[in-house]
Design a protein around this motif. Structure first.
Motif, mmCIF file in Angstrom:
data_model
loop_
_atom_site.group_PDB
_atom_site.id
_atom_site.type_symbol
_atom_site.label_atom_id
_atom_site.label_comp_id
_atom_site.label_asym_id
_atom_site.label_seq_id
_atom_site.Cartn_x
_atom_site.Cartn_y
_atom_site.Cartn_z
ATOM 1 N N HIS A 275 45.807 36.463 41.466
ATOM 2 C CA HIS A 275 44.431 36.931 41.594
ATOM 3 C C HIS A 275 43.527 35.716 41.767
ATOM 4 C CE1 HIS A 275 46.113 40.096 38.647
ATOM 5 N NE2 HIS A 275 46.240 40.559 39.882
ATOM 6 N N ALA A 276 42.394 35.914 42.392
ATOM 7 C CA ALA A 276 41.460 34.801 42.595
ATOM 8 C C ALA A 276 40.520 34.684 41.410
ATOM 9 C CB ALA A 276 40.652 35.013 43.874
ATOM 10 N N GLY A 277 40.667 33.597 40.650
ATOM 11 C CA GLY A 277 39.638 33.272 39.675
ATOM 12 C C GLY A 277 38.437 32.692 40.398
ATOM 13 N N TYR A 278 37.333 32.549 39.668
ATOM 14 C CA TYR A 278 36.153 31.960 40.300
ATOM 15 C C TYR A 278 35.406 31.092 39.297
ATOM 16 C CZ TYR A 278 33.042 35.289 37.896
ATOM 17 O OH TYR A 278 32.344 35.990 36.942
ATOM 18 N N MET A 279 34.574 30.199 39.825
ATOM 19 C CA MET A 279 33.657 29.410 39.011
ATOM 20 C C MET A 279 32.386 29.177 39.807
ATOM 21 S SD MET A 279 33.982 25.562 37.347
ATOM 22 C CE MET A 279 35.016 26.038 35.979
ATOM 23 N N ALA A 280 31.253 29.370 39.146
ATOM 24 C CA ALA A 280 29.948 29.086 39.743
ATOM 25 C C ALA A 280 29.160 28.231 38.764
ATOM 26 C CB ALA A 280 29.203 30.379 40.048
ATOM 27 N N VAL A 281 28.343 27.307 39.292
ATOM 28 C CA VAL A 281 27.619 26.365 38.439
ATOM 29 C C VAL A 281 26.192 26.201 38.930
ATOM 30 C CG1 VAL A 281 29.710 25.079 37.858
ATOM 31 C CG2 VAL A 281 28.317 24.337 39.802
ATOM 32 N N ARG A 282 25.365 25.737 38.015
ATOM 33 C CA ARG A 282 24.004 25.386 38.388
ATOM 34 C C ARG A 282 24.018 24.183 39.330
ATOM 35 N NH1 ARG A 282 20.436 28.377 36.456
ATOM 36 N NH2 ARG A 282 20.683 29.563 34.529
#
Length: 952
Positions: A275-282
């Protein structure tokens, strides 16, 4: 040819072709070639003890038997894994399409514009839904993404003393344990606490919150986030993307980093992955963001073009200074998730979420009806998950639900949890209610009006997915054409060979791929009762046993879901072994300068100190320097990490001596299995001196690369390291009780694609596997022989031979003519080829690996292209073509460029477009010209540009 000859289908060169190739390099047969190239000291003294090869029909029959041993129920267990419906147009045209699943990581962006656009869509989905501006192009899973979030929080706070990382108690247990496993070797203190009443005392650098929580509870995170910020800490929120269509996004609540999984966007359970994990940041954290980031640049004609941005962060370059050891991402699954969002659009996603929430509310009202005393929904607010107190035995209710076809989660003696998803129907609610209450006469409540189960202050008001791409493809016809349009922009293995050194891009057969979409493999929850996964357990046991036999080790764990994770698991096993012997001070990891960059990054993550060992002029480990480093660090020596055959494509003669020297000093030997393609059937690392290896199933064992993932990186160990393999908090069957904890979120990692290597090994059999290795060696040496009069081959081993790959050295050519290795790589696009590995492991070179599955015609087509390019270089050298205006410097050439009215180059359009006549029969036209990497790094755009950006 009979149906039993799968190996003949897999291995490209025929017997006659092999004879011609052997004659070219001066050998009578494969045995003579192997004897001359592979050191006798490492050769196996026995054939592989594996079952005889199965035919393709027989392998499918056996896989059908294994699949039938699994029991598919509606799994409402939750914990980050949810039932989902994969739109047929995405299932057939992405997951089952070799144009997508055989592509490579988009390091050559000019021939990767389709998958890069799909990944940019993924980043936009994540960024929009989380409310955080910069998202990467996927992580390995939610648990490891959360662990990377912790590491990023620590880097961002720039503290000399780490302090504590605090995790809310309502976080998924596998996430908590993955984080603890990452934190321990780095000396980070992890505190798990109920944060609904505030933060604990003490020095805190980071906080993790689950949104919604494991219990299903939805609560306002803002006060905790503000309190954390007031104490100088960064906040990581693990969020459910589907829930975020209805809930206030974490970015609006103040989160610094948001992580999670895109699994429920059309990607099946697969018993835990991929499955595709994700990460988003400021924005202020974007240049520290681990993993890959797709951005927008321009090509040499000023056209907008996509590329991987900030590639200098890649662990191949930064080594021990890398921010992460991530190598494989989950591109194929990220593409599926992004296309799920494109197909449904914002309104469709919201409608799915609202329906799931309505069904959850209906069940909450039904089960909480006072007509039956003792049932109580414990959530005050929720999205899709209910925690329910029962009047009697929770185990009995779980059993009743299972008998009715539903898996629910046991929480306590009188508490269960139920997580609803898009596959659930109103009729399912009725059956589930009857299973709970054990009576059949009361109807479940139907809820049609909006629910009040989400607090007014946490209901989403901001828009998302406003870009036109999420509004233009509602019909299947439109979606089908969009997918085809993107696919046509790219070069994948279905179009030509991908001669990437160190990456083993070989045939992923249809028979190997077919079973992964069968419901009995695709629709099993990773935490379903183990008896429902009996077929999986048997398949995994057989595969681990076969891999142990192939490598010569005692035990194998398939939990690591990428080669980088396998490296970390292996090093943690070594650390656990030393600790168990009272030698926890051993922390020095020796790494040759030629090694894969992930080695050094993984060693640092395992809490080790990296000491680099020099290589000699022939690319081999410098034994004088090795012994000096061993003597210097003998008291603290933990392990040496050696890639074998070497990253330079050579069988080093001294590997047995290297192993013995390290063992004599009390250290362990880690052999990086990236190049196992050159050993299978001929040599076993576990028998010639190694203690541990990771294996790349997405290389040697045919799991397709998928544009940069999925991958599987099992760890194989000797008997003394077996007690320190990964285990799992929710699956005692997944590893030893004394293990190092989970490396990945799921017990057996990306189990959903393990039928692929199982089928490959089963159909090749021991003889086929050995012959594949022999032909891989033959093909590499054939290409080296054909190319060497034109491009020097940088490193060779005994008798002037290479292993499974060779390095063409262009440094003198560049010095004499100005034509660079990059120019040759881009010019190969005009010839219809993906470039070899560029400038790794040596700058200014091309590393070429043909694999065993390319036939002689394709090998010759590639060699002819390279030789023709050398002739073009000679025209530059002679002055016939200008150094700065020639087909190599200007490559690749787009159709638009060739059709322009003001063609002013000193070479003809025909020379640019059709340098060899065969291209007129089937020309690949690159969608963009040479892309400006510097521009892309200076001007990060990592979500879909607005429509105005594409105007002239």
């Amino acid at each position: 040819m009979t149906q039993t000859d799968f190996s003949d289908r897999h291995i490209g060169p025929s017997a006659d072709d092999q004879s011609r190739m052997l004659a070219e390099i001066g050998f009578a047969d494969l045995a003579a070639l192997v004897g001359a190239s592979v050191p006798a000291a490492i050769r196996s003294d026995a054939d592989l003890d594996l079952p005889a090869a199965l035919s393709e029909p027989a392998a499918l029959r056996r896989l059908r038997e294994l699949a039938a041993a699994n029991t598919v129920k509606s799994s409402l267990i939750g914990l980050g894994y949810y039932g989902t419906i994969t739109p047929g147009v995405i299932l057939r045209n992405v997951l089952e399409n070799p144009g997508w699943y055989t592509a490579y990581t988009p390091y050559q962006p000019e021939i990767s514009q389709g998958r890069l656009e799909a990944l940019l869509n993924f980043q936009t989905v994540v960024s929009d839904l989380t409310g955080v501006p910069t998202a990467n192009a996927s992580m390995l899973d939610e648990g490891t993404a959360a662990a990377e979030g912790m590491a990023l929080a620590l880097r961002a706070t720039k503290r000399k003393e780490a302090g504590s990382f605090v995790i809310d108690a309502d976080t998924f247990p596998q996430t908590v344990e993955v984080i603890k496993g990452r934190a321990t070797p780095l000396g980070i203190d992890v505190v798990v606490a109920d944060l609904s009443d505030g933060l604990p005392e003490g020095d805190i650098f980071g906080v993790l919150l689950q949104y919604p929580g494991m219990s299903g509870e939805v609560w306002d995170l803002k006060p905790v986030i503000e309190a954390a910020h007031a104490r100088g800490a960064k906040v990581v929120v693990a969020a459910d993307l589907l829930a975020l269509t209805l809930l206030t996004p974490p970015g609006e609540l103040g989160a610094d980093i948001v992580v999670g999984s895109a699994q429920r966007f059309g990607v099946p359970f697969g018993f835990g992955g991929p499955h595709a994990g994700y990460m988003a940041v400021r924005e202020e954290l974007q240049r520290q963001l681990p993993g890959r980031l797709v951005g927008v640049s321009v090509d040499n004609e000023g056209r907008r073009a996509y590329r991987l941005a900030l590639q200098t962060r890649e662990q191949h370059i930064r080594r021990e200074k890398a921010t992460s050891n991530i190598c494989t991402a989950q591109v194929l699954l990220a593409v599926m998730a992004s296309m799920y969002a494109v197909y449904h659009g914002p309104d469709g996603l919201k409608a799915i979420a609202e329906r799931v929430h309505r069904l959850t509310s209906a069940f909450a009202r039904s089960i909480g009806d006072q007509e039956v005393e003792g049932f109580e929904v414990l959530n005050s607010a929720y999205f899709d998950t209910l925690t329910i107190a029962l009047p009697g035995s929770a185990e009995a209710v779980v059993k009743h639900a299972a008998d009715a076809g539903f898996n629910i989660r046991l929480v306590g003696p009188q508490i269960v949890a139920v997580s609803f998803d898009e596959t659930v129907t109103q009729d399912d609610l009725q059956v589930l209610l009857e299973a709970f209450e054990q009576r059949a006469f009361r109807r479940a409540v139907v809820v049609s009006e909006p629910s009040d189960a989400i607090p007014a202050g946490l209901r989403r008001e901001s828009a998302y997915l406003t870009h036109p791409v999420f509004h233009e493809h509602r019909s299947e016809t439109s979606m089908l054409r969009y997918l085809r349009r993107l696919q046509d922009k790219d070069i994948a293995l279905d179009r030509s060979m991908i001669p990437l050194g160190s990456c083993t891009m070989k045939l992923n057969s249809t028979t190997e791929m077919e079973p992964i979409t069968w419901p009995e493999f695709a629709n099993i929850h990773p935490f379903a009762p183990i008896e429902q996964a009996a077929g999986y357990v048997e398949l995994i046991g057989e595969l681990e046993g076969w891999l142990a036999e192939i490598t010569g080790y005692a035990r194998v764990s398939v939990q690591p879901n990428a080669g980088s994770q396998g490296e970390l698991a292996g090093l943690l096993a070594v650390k656990g072994y030393h600790d168990s012997r009272g030698e926890g001070h051993r922390n020095v990891c020796l790494i040759p300068s030629s090694a894969h960059g992930t080695n050094a990054a993984s060693a640092v993550m395992a809490g080790m100190k990296v000491v680099v060992v020099k290589c000699d002029d022939n690319g081999n480990v410098d034994l004088t320097d090795l012994h000096a480093k061993i003597d210097k660090h003998a008291a603290d020596l933990s392990v040496i990490m050696v890639t074998y055959p070497s990253t330079h494509g050579v069988y080093e003669e001294t590997i047995v001596d290297i192993c013995a020297s390290v063992h004599a000093a009390g250290g362990q030997v880690y052999v990086d299995g990236a190049n196992l393609n050159a050993l299978v059937g001929l040599a076993r690392p576990g028998r010639f001196g190694a203690d541990v290896s990771h294996l790349n199933l997405h290389k040697t064992f045919c799991i397709p690369h998928g544009g940069g993932g999925p991958g599987v990186g099992p760890v194989a160990v000797g008997e003394h390291l077996a007690p320190f393999l990964p285990n799992h908090p929710l699956r005692p069957e997944a590893g030893p009780e004394t293990g190092v904890g989970p490396i990945s979120a799921a017990p057996w990692g990306s189990a959903g694609i393990l039928p692929i290597p199982w089928a490959y090994i089963a159909m090749m059999g021991p003889d086929g596997l050995t012959r594949a290795t022999e032909v891989a060696i033959l093909s590499a040496n054939y290409l080296a022989r054909r190319l060497s009069p034109h491009f020097p081959i940088l490193y060779t081993g005994r008798n002037g031979l290479v292993a499974h790959e060779c390095i063409a050295d262009l440094r003198k050519i560049t010095k004499d003519t100005g034509v660079t290795a990059e120019d040759v790589a881009k010019r190969l696009i005009d010839y219809g080829f993906h470039a070899p590995t560029l400038s790794f492991p040596v700058a200014g070179t091309l590393m070429i690996e043909p694999t065993e599955s390319e036939d002689l015609a394709e090998l010759d087509r590639f060699a002819d292209a390279m030789i023709a390019i050398k002739a073009e270089i000679d025209r530059v050298a002679s002055g016939e073509w200008d150094r700065d205006d020639n087909p190599l410097h200007n490559a690749p050439h787009t159709a638009e460029t060739l059709l322009s009215a003001d063609w002013k180059h000193p070479y003809s359009r025909e020379e640019a477009a059709y340098p060899v006549a065969s291209l007129r029969e089937g020309k690949y036209w690159p969608p963009v010209g040479r892309i400006d990497g510097v521009y892309g790094d200076r001007n990060l755009v990592c979500s879909c540009p607005p429509p105005e950006a594409f105007e002239d």
